[in-house]
Scaffold this motif. Structure first.
Motif, mmCIF file in Angstrom:
data_model
loop_
_atom_site.group_PDB
_atom_site.id
_atom_site.type_symbol
_atom_site.label_atom_id
_atom_site.label_comp_id
_atom_site.label_asym_id
_atom_site.label_seq_id
_atom_site.Cartn_x
_atom_site.Cartn_y
_atom_site.Cartn_z
ATOM 1 N N ALA A 56 0.842 -1.209 0.000
ATOM 2 C CA ALA A 56 0.000 0.000 0.000
ATOM 3 C C ALA A 56 0.872 1.253 0.000
ATOM 4 O O ALA A 56 0.485 2.287 -0.563
ATOM 5 C CB ALA A 56 -0.925 -0.007 1.206
ATOM 6 N N TYR A 59 2.026 1.778 -3.522
ATOM 7 C CA TYR A 59 0.824 2.223 -4.247
ATOM 8 C C TYR A 59 0.594 3.720 -3.970
ATOM 9 O O TYR A 59 0.357 4.513 -4.889
ATOM 10 C CB TYR A 59 -0.344 1.379 -3.739
ATOM 11 C CG TYR A 59 -1.711 1.679 -4.273
ATOM 12 C CD1 TYR A 59 -1.968 1.770 -5.641
ATOM 13 C CD2 TYR A 59 -2.796 1.812 -3.401
ATOM 14 C CE1 TYR A 59 -3.258 2.004 -6.107
ATOM 15 C CE2 TYR A 59 -4.085 2.029 -3.862
ATOM 16 C CZ TYR A 59 -4.311 2.132 -5.207
ATOM 17 O OH TYR A 59 -5.590 2.355 -5.667
ATOM 18 N N GLY A 60 0.729 4.087 -2.700
ATOM 19 C CA GLY A 60 0.544 5.489 -2.311
ATOM 20 C C GLY A 60 1.590 6.388 -2.962
ATOM 21 O O GLY A 60 1.258 7.467 -3.462
ATOM 22 N N GLN A 119 2.569 5.525 5.740
ATOM 23 C CA GLN A 119 1.223 6.072 5.940
ATOM 24 C C GLN A 119 1.286 7.295 6.859
ATOM 25 O O GLN A 119 0.562 8.273 6.657
ATOM 26 C CB GLN A 119 0.273 5.017 6.520
ATOM 27 C CG GLN A 119 -1.178 5.476 6.359
ATOM 28 C CD GLN A 119 -2.192 4.600 7.056
ATOM 29 O OE1 GLN A 119 -1.865 3.853 7.968
ATOM 30 N NE2 GLN A 119 -3.428 4.703 6.640
ATOM 31 N N GLY A 216 -0.816 2.863 -8.759
ATOM 32 C CA GLY A 216 -1.144 4.170 -8.191
ATOM 33 C C GLY A 216 -1.403 5.183 -9.291
ATOM 34 O O GLY A 216 -2.360 5.964 -9.223
ATOM 35 N N SER A 230 -6.753 5.461 2.889
ATOM 36 C CA SER A 230 -6.877 4.385 1.896
ATOM 37 C C SER A 230 -5.554 3.663 1.670
ATOM 38 O O SER A 230 -5.499 2.743 0.858
ATOM 39 C CB SER A 230 -7.335 4.958 0.550
ATOM 40 O OG SER A 230 -8.479 5.732 0.716
ATOM 41 N N LEU A 231 -4.492 4.115 2.323
ATOM 42 C CA LEU A 231 -3.159 3.579 2.014
ATOM 43 C C LEU A 231 -2.535 2.871 3.207
ATOM 44 O O LEU A 231 -1.326 2.840 3.365
ATOM 45 C CB LEU A 231 -2.252 4.725 1.536
ATOM 46 C CG LEU A 231 -2.790 5.490 0.331
ATOM 47 C CD1 LEU A 231 -1.982 6.744 0.079
ATOM 48 C CD2 LEU A 231 -2.813 4.607 -0.903
ATOM 49 N N THR A 235 -5.215 -2.175 3.121
ATOM 50 C CA THR A 235 -5.130 -2.280 1.658
ATOM 51 C C THR A 235 -4.124 -3.371 1.284
ATOM 52 O O THR A 235 -4.382 -4.177 0.381
ATOM 53 C CB THR A 235 -4.719 -0.924 1.043
ATOM 54 O OG1 THR A 235 -5.705 0.037 1.426
ATOM 55 C CG2 THR A 235 -4.630 -0.979 -0.464
#
Lengths: 308, 408
Positions: A56, A59-60, A119, A216, A230-231, A235
């Motif tokens: 995640a 992705y972020g 995060q 992403g 969301s990250l 996830t």
């Protein structure tokens, strides 16, 4: 049989925006993005057998880099997506250099810690990420053409997903893919065969992060807002669940897991009062009766049928 | 076989390319959806499952029961309200999916939903682009409210900007405080709270000694000692439950005897708070902010709880229902009904939006009136305060309001 199934899937993908609403196309965009995320997870865990719980975070990084480059510098979306992927891969390589000195549960914990730290960065680097206020992303654009709706973004999301799928197949069939699998089966045997183990691990980690970063970038094609909530770890766990349910170590499993599990999750949203129980039951049933994944289970059943 | 695959790939790419151009050619019809001569379809969304269900499940129930009441009274200009309910799981992706389903598939006239601020903000661009009115349930949703757009209305509970300011107002008026110790989060929510608090402190000529902490802090000794060293007249805690409980406990351990005032965000369950701070002894001089017009279940808002019992007898019989935030759904539903009534027998989305902007009424449920304006999209900035000693709740006289205004 397989060709017919592929043709059917392709026809469905092509026809989708013509007979469905933007809501369904949004779901398709999201599922395809998660498919690429799953392919990235498949490379590091399924192919190379290395624990990575920071998906995640990569992705972020992809979302923020692609979003910021498109919003502030007006880069065309293919460039933004690529930047997102490269940035995630570079961070993945740096973290990988440190983390891959560890193994098994220690590697899992180290990557988990990195994911949590990222995060926190997303949540608190207000000047760049907007912090808990989230970040507004300008609609993706190419030569003055803005992707304002889900249907606008859809063809490009599909093409991106196919490119990444093709890339996964290429990696899997190439020398590097074979060294990943050798590494997965036995690190000692791989080393004895002359495979540079640390370099292979690092490549798997970097490639996986690249895929997550591109995913992403794909997200920024149809979404104009990202929030650090969301990250998080949930996830990463969702993507891991998709890969495991689909079938660890199989490309088809990663793709199928993302789509089937994503659809189950969305369908269960319509039954809020018992969705947690249903979700848990489905997972337990998969682990009990299809531990090698959905697609291994299906092909096993079909094989048995064919041979009586 | 290779030829077949190549041909397939070529065919696929050609079709995808043509699909790209065709998708751009499609355009939506501009008719007013969700409206028939006998019904108005409203799309509602809230967390109905999972860990965050407590934020919205009963809030949605409250809004639904209010719409049912209106339907029983004949509806709005002869139209009955039809609610389509979706679970948003308090998650941005799920919330956006729910909103898109309601707008594009269910073709609702307007949206009434959102109990989680971070998630609801994700729908802002889509809602504005689709020109569908969104009236939030109980989310503060300041990120979607400021800068104001024509289509989004919210903060029926309270704007985050007003939480701290109303506490400063209370401390100054109730205790004559001139110096306040103020502890908030080190994130954007904390910054929003502080911005409003500073505006009120300046007007009331109160000095603020500020410490900002992480929402996941484990040891509050250092920030507490710094604040105590400033010799404040009261301690204002504008945090979530975890730091709040740690701070109250620490204050008791260190013999702090000045008033401790906790924000509405600091607890949803006073019994749990009592247990977390180590018992009643820590709450000797303790006050907690609320946004309702009365104590939970108090005479002013008893009708809401009675209506809930009548509407959901099975749920009301369960120990955890109604959930704390249940009444928050009423002012949101009331606003929609009032705007629809004012929009006349032939409402359009644009007419409803214009009427929403003019709303100024007392819901009888929340501490302050619902007030929107040309540049104001946050409904409520007023709060009450309750003295809580670990067992009994006593309503403090007066309503305390932040003076903060958006200056975009």
């Amino acid at each position: 049989m397989r060709i017919i199934a592929l043709l059917g899937a392709l026809a469905l993908l092509v026809a989708l925006p013509f007979f469905t609403t933007g809501y369904v196309v949004y779901l398709a965009n999201l599922l395809l993005t998660f498919t690429v995320l799953c392919l990235g997870m498949h490379i590091v865990i399924g192919e190379a057998g290395q624990f990575s719980l920071a998906h995640a975070a990569f992705y972020g990084i992809g979302i923020y880099v692609a979003g910021i480059s498109g919003t502030h510098f007006g880069t065309p979306f293919p460039v933004s997506m690529l930047l997102g992927g490269v940035a995630a891969a570079l961070v993945g390589l740096v973290i990988g250099t440190v983390a891959l000195r560890m193994r098994d549960i220690y590697l899992a914990l180290a990557t988990f810690a990195f994911g949590e730290a990222m995060q926190w960065v997303f949540l608190n680097w207000n000047a760049v990420t907007g912090g808990p206020n989230g970040l507004r992303i300008a609609p993706a654009q190419l030569f003055g053409l803005e992707l304002v709706t889900d249907k606008h973004a859809y063809p490009f999301v599909v093409i991106s997903a196919f490119i990444m799928l093709g890339l996964t197949i290429l990696i899997s069939r190439a020398r590097i893919g074979r060294s990943f699998r050798a590494l997965r089966e036995s690190e000692v045997a791989a080393q004895a065969m002359g495979i540079p183990v640390q370099r292979a691990k690092l490549a798997a980690f970097g490639l996986s992060a690249f895929f997550a970063g591109v995913a992403g970038g794909m997200f920024t094609l149809f979404s104009t807002y990202i929030h650090p909530d969301s990250l998080g770890f949930s996830t990463t766990i969702l993507v891991l669940t998709m890969v495991v349910v689909g079938g660890l170590g199989s490309i088809g499993g990663a793709v199928g897991g993302a789509i089937v599990f994503g659809l189950i999750s969305e369908l269960l949203r319509q039954a809020p009062s018992w969705q947690e129980i249903a979700y848990g039951t489905i997972l337990v049933l998969f682990m009990m009766y299809a531990p090698k994944g959905l697609f291994a289970f299906l092909s096993d059943r079909m094989g048995r049928l064919r041979h009586g | 076989m290779t030829m077949t695959r190549r041909t397939l790939a070529r065919a696929g790419l050609t079709t995808l390319a043509s699909l790209g151009f065709a998708a751009f050619a499609a355009s939506a019809s501009a008719q007013e959806p969700g409206l028939t001569p006998t019904s108005i379809k409203i799309g509602m969304f809230a967390p109905l499952s999972g860990a965050n269900m407590a934020y919205g499940f009963d809030v949605a129930n409250a809004a639904k029961m209010y719409f049912d009441k209106i339907n029983k009274e004949g509806g709005i200009h002869g139209r009955k309200i039809e609610v389509v309910l979706e679970d948003d799981r308090c998650n941005a992706n799920d919330l956006v999916a729910a909103v898109k389903k309601l707008v594009e598939q269910d073709q609702v006239f307007l949206l009434n939903g959102g109990s989680c601020s971070a998630a609801v903000v994700a729908a802002k661009e889509y809602v504005v682009r689709s020109k569908v009115p969104l009236v939030m349930l109980n989310a503060s949703g300041d990120g979607a409210l400021y800068p104001p757009t024509d289509y989004i209305f919210g903060a029926f509970s309270i704007s985050q900007y007003a939480v701290g300011g109303a506490m400063v107002d209370f401390a100054a008026k109730a205790f004559g405080a001139k110096k306040l110790a103020y502890i908030n989060h080190d994130d954007a929510y904390g910054a929003w709270n502080l911005e409003g608090s500073k505006a009120d402190a300046e007007t009331l000529k109160v000095d603020l000694a500020v410490e900002s902490v992480s929402p996941t802090i484990n040891d509050v000794t250092a920030p507490f000692l710094k604040l105590r060293a400033s010799n404040p007249d009261a301690l204002l805690i504008v945090t979530y439950a975890r730091p709040a409980a740690l701070l109250i406990k620490k204050a008791a351990e260190m013999g702090f005897n000045k008033p401790i005032i906790l924000s509405v965000t600091g607890t949803a369950n006073l019994s749990q708070l009592t247990a977390n701070v180590g018992g009643e002894a820590a709450l000797k001089n303790f006050y907690v902010q609320d946004v309702l017009a009365d104590l939970p279940g108090g005479p002013k808002i008893k009708w809401v709880y009675d209506m809930y019992k009548a509407s959901y007898p099975d749920l009301a019989a369960k120990p955890d229902h109604p959930q704390s935030y249940m009444p928050y759904g009423i002012p949101s539903a009331m606003s929609i009904v009032k705007a629809l009534q004012a929009a006349g027998p032939n409402p359009t989305r644009e007419k409803v939006i214009e009427e929403m902007k003019k709303l100024n009424f007392d819901s009888g449920v929340m501490a302050g009136p619902v007030v929107f304006g040309p540049n104001e999209r946050a409904a409520n900035k007023a709060t009450i305060f309750i003295k809580f000693d670990g067992k009994n709740q006593t309503l403090m006289p007066g309503v305390f309001t932040s003076r903060w205004k958006y200056k975009g």
